[in-house]
Design an enzyme around this catalytic site. Structure first.
Site, short mmCIF file in Angstrom:
data_model
loop_
_atom_site.label_atom_id
_atom_site.label_comp_id
_atom_site.label_asym_id
_atom_site.label_seq_id
_atom_site.Cartn_x
_atom_site.Cartn_y
_atom_site.Cartn_z
N GLU A 112 -3.44 -3.11 -6.80
CA GLU A 112 -3.39 -2.07 -5.77
C GLU A 112 -2.05 -2.09 -5.03
OE1 GLU A 112 -5.49 0.38 -5.16
OE2 GLU A 112 -6.89 -0.25 -6.74
N GLU A 162 -7.19 10.44 -8.66
CA GLU A 162 -8.08 10.06 -7.55
C GLU A 162 -7.68 10.76 -6.25
OE1 GLU A 162 -8.05 5.80 -7.36
OE2 GLU A 162 -8.72 5.58 -9.45
#
Length: 211
Positions: A112, A162
């Site tokens: 991430e 996303e």
């Protein structure tokens, strides 16, 4: 989404009784509804209560810190729940992501950090593993600090599929603390991480040979 299984009587201690359990909603997130009772502090049992539990899965969050340049890398991104809560829709945050089933939390934290700010997370250190809102959801966050090189930090990041549109910016330690003090930063992972950094910054700098 790595949602955990619904509780059964075998999952709870002897001072809790699950009367019934059902799942009225199961989509990207899940809502479980329990009827249960528990032993009271002064003896006896409570009445049967009904409680809904928001089953969201678990997450990691990472504060990228550059001890050489005395800076942290913060993110700005649009958050619908923040808007609905009457707070700033574009939140100033740290790196964060969901842990999917079977994933190692540290591996997720490193991935991430690359996805959301384009930086390699080094010297990853666990700050805390905490419940987000124990009265409403099972979600926990593993919050880390990571040493990064912020020389080229900046730009827009995220996964387009996303709907992520994440602006990364390196700010000085003192500026980040000022943003915390004046309420610009008002979400729990960033608040906890920056308060931890204020207490541990000098030891981190010494750890990396900076005096």
């Amino acid at each position: 989404m790595a949602n955990g299984p619904r509780l059964t009587q075998t999952d709870v201690p002897s001072d809790v009784e699950i009367v019934s359990a059902e799942t009225p909603y199961d989509g990207y997130f899940r809502i479980d509804r329990y009827q249960l009772r528990h032993r009271l502090h002064d003896g006896g049992w409570s009445g049967t209560m009904t409680r809904e539990v928001f089953e969201r899965g678990h997450a990691v969050a990472v504060l990228p810190y550059d001890p050489v340049r005395e800076s942290v890398v913060l993110l700005r991104q649009f958050r619908v729940p923040a808007l609905a809560a009457g707070k700033a829709a574009w939140q100033t945050e740290v790196v964060a992501g969901i842990i999917e089933a079977g994933e190692d939390p540290e591996a997720v934290a490193r991935r991430e950090t690359v996805e959301e700010c384009g930086l390699e997370a080094r010297d990853l250190r666990l700050i805390h593993h905490y419940l987000v809102s124990p009265g409403g959801t099972t979600e926990t966050v593993r919050l880390y600090a990571a040493v990064v090189d912020s020389t080229h930090a900046g730009g827009t990041h995220g996964v387009a599929a996303e709907h992520e549109d994440i602006e990364a910016v390196a700010v000085g330690f003192e500026q980040a603390q000022a943003m915390l003090a004046d309420g610009t930063i008002d979400n729990a992972p960033a608040i906890i991480a920056l308060q931890w950094l204020a207490l541990n910054r000098e030891s981190l700098r010494r750890r990396h040979g900076i005096t």
